[in-house]
Write an enzyme that holds these catalytic residues in place. Structure first.
Site, PDB file in Angstrom:
ATOM      1  N   GLY A 112       0.822  -1.201   0.000  1.00  0.00           N
ATOM      2  CA  GLY A 112       0.000   0.000   0.000  1.00  0.00           C
ATOM      3  C   GLY A 112       0.852   1.246   0.000  1.00  0.00           C
ATOM      4  O   GLY A 112       1.909   1.295   0.609  1.00  0.00           O
ATOM      5  N   CYS A 113       0.399   2.312  -0.717  1.00  0.00           N
ATOM      6  CA  CYS A 113       1.171   3.540  -0.740  1.00  0.00           C
ATOM      7  C   CYS A 113       1.071   4.234   0.609  1.00  0.00           C
ATOM      8  O   CYS A 113       0.214   3.938   1.435  1.00  0.00           O
ATOM      9  CB  CYS A 113       0.668   4.455  -1.851  1.00  0.00           C
ATOM     10  SG  CYS A 113      -1.102   4.740  -1.849  1.00  0.00           S
ATOM     11  N   ALA A 114       1.984   5.172   0.858  1.00  0.00           N
ATOM     12  CA  ALA A 114       2.015   5.973   2.084  1.00  0.00           C
ATOM     13  C   ALA A 114       2.148   5.125   3.338  1.00  0.00           C
ATOM     14  O   ALA A 114       1.442   5.295   4.319  1.00  0.00           O
ATOM     15  CB  ALA A 114       0.777   6.877   2.186  1.00  0.00           C
ATOM     16  N   HIS A 183      -5.710   3.140   2.168  1.00  0.00           N
ATOM     17  CA  HIS A 183      -5.897   2.534   3.483  1.00  0.00           C
ATOM     18  C   HIS A 183      -6.212   3.597   4.529  1.00  0.00           C
ATOM     19  O   HIS A 183      -6.939   3.334   5.487  1.00  0.00           O
ATOM     20  CB  HIS A 183      -4.655   1.728   3.875  1.00  0.00           C
ATOM     21  CG  HIS A 183      -3.390   2.498   3.754  1.00  0.00           C
ATOM     22  ND1 HIS A 183      -2.695   2.564   2.579  1.00  0.00           N
ATOM     23  CD2 HIS A 183      -2.721   3.246   4.652  1.00  0.00           C
ATOM     24  CE1 HIS A 183      -1.624   3.322   2.764  1.00  0.00           C
ATOM     25  NE2 HIS A 183      -1.621   3.751   4.005  1.00  0.00           N
TER      26      HIS A 183
END
Length: 289
Positions: A112-114, A183
């Protein structure tokens, strides 16, 4: 609840900045970019994680993150959520101590990004959840939800570089939030549901982001039986959805969509030939995921 009880506010000056640059022809241009800032989360006196976020609804993000990581149980008594804007810190306080230190030791960084994270023992709750087999999804709701979300003013249309998540009932979008990580957006919805005692067994979750294993796990833990995405799937996301009996709809753009799990909940009450093509504003922006 009314439609869009919570919705993006692209006019909030805290969420975007204007910057100058050059275009493909060397001309000077000015454009809006999404603001990204750190938010450090504490559970009682212990630091848990620092997340990169746009900074709206820090209380909901904190609660939802802890719930979806199983650090906070639905029956835990939260006595306060304190946010310090100057320090970029949010503290969730419970009446009794928690045992999340052991969970932190098992943390795994995901795709997932970040800085998305998932914990090894999340599957314990995942495997015990029974999603409502009586829940149904009309194809007319898929088309209506997509139109309503696409037509709503958003940070995505203003500045891009962001994901959106929606909790809906039928074709009514109830909560619409955005963040730099999908997310984060789903955690904000989980936090809202917890704070307001809102059940999810008859709800639909709509997202602009990829349907990864992390997103599927969180939706199942929240007991949402139906998930729709503008974007695509990962193989792990599909496998987990089938294991849980989750209805998984992806690539929902314009008149098209694809169901890879839980197709028994689908009711085909609207012909695809009668639907409109994708909103051209989204086509110009390109894929969110």
């Amino acid at each position: 609840m009314k439609e869009f009880e919570i919705a993006p506010d692209p006019d909030d000056p805290r969420l975007t900045e204007r910057v100058r640059g050059l275009d493909q022809d060397g001309r000077s241009v000015e454009t809006s970019v999404t603001v990204e800032r750190p938010l450090t989360l504490y559970l009682n006196s212990q630091e848990v994680v620092t997340m990169m976020t746009i900074g709206d609804y820090p209380d909901l993000l904190a609660l939802g993150y802890l719930l979806n990581q199983n650090m906070l149980r639905p029956d835990d008594e939260v006595i306060g959520v304190d946010y310090d804007d100057d320090l970029d810190v949010v503290v969730v306080r419970t009446r009794e101590e928690t045992d999340f230190e052991e969970k932190l030791a098992r943390r795994t960084v995901t795709s997932g990004c970040a800085q998305g994270t998932v914990f090894g023992d999340m599957m314990e709750k995942f495997e015990s959840v029974v999603l409502d087999p009586a829940a149904r999804l009309r194809t007319s709701w898929i088309y209506a939800l997509s139109r309503k979300v696409n037509q709503r003013p958003s940070l995505y249309l203003t500045a891009g570089a962001i994901h959106g998540c929606v909790l809906a009932e039928g074709d009514r979008p109830l909560i619409y939030v955005e963040d730099v990580g999908r997310h984060n957006a789903i955690d904000k919805i989980a936090g809202f549901m917890y704070r307001h005692g809102l059940g999810a067994r008859d709800k639909i979750f709509y997202t602009t982001g990829r349907l990864t294993s992390e997103m599927v796990i969180k939706c199942v833990q929240m007991e949402v039986p139906i998930v729709i995405s503008r974007s695509g799937f990962t193989s792990s996301g599909v496998a987990l959805a089938r294991q849980a009996g989750l209805t998984l709809i992806g690539r929902a753009k314009g008149k098209r969509f694809l169901c890879l799990s839980g197709e028994d909940r689908l009711i085909y009450d609207a012909a695809s030939a009668d639907q409109e093509d994708e909103d051209p504003r989204y086509e110009r922006k390109g894929a969110r995921s």
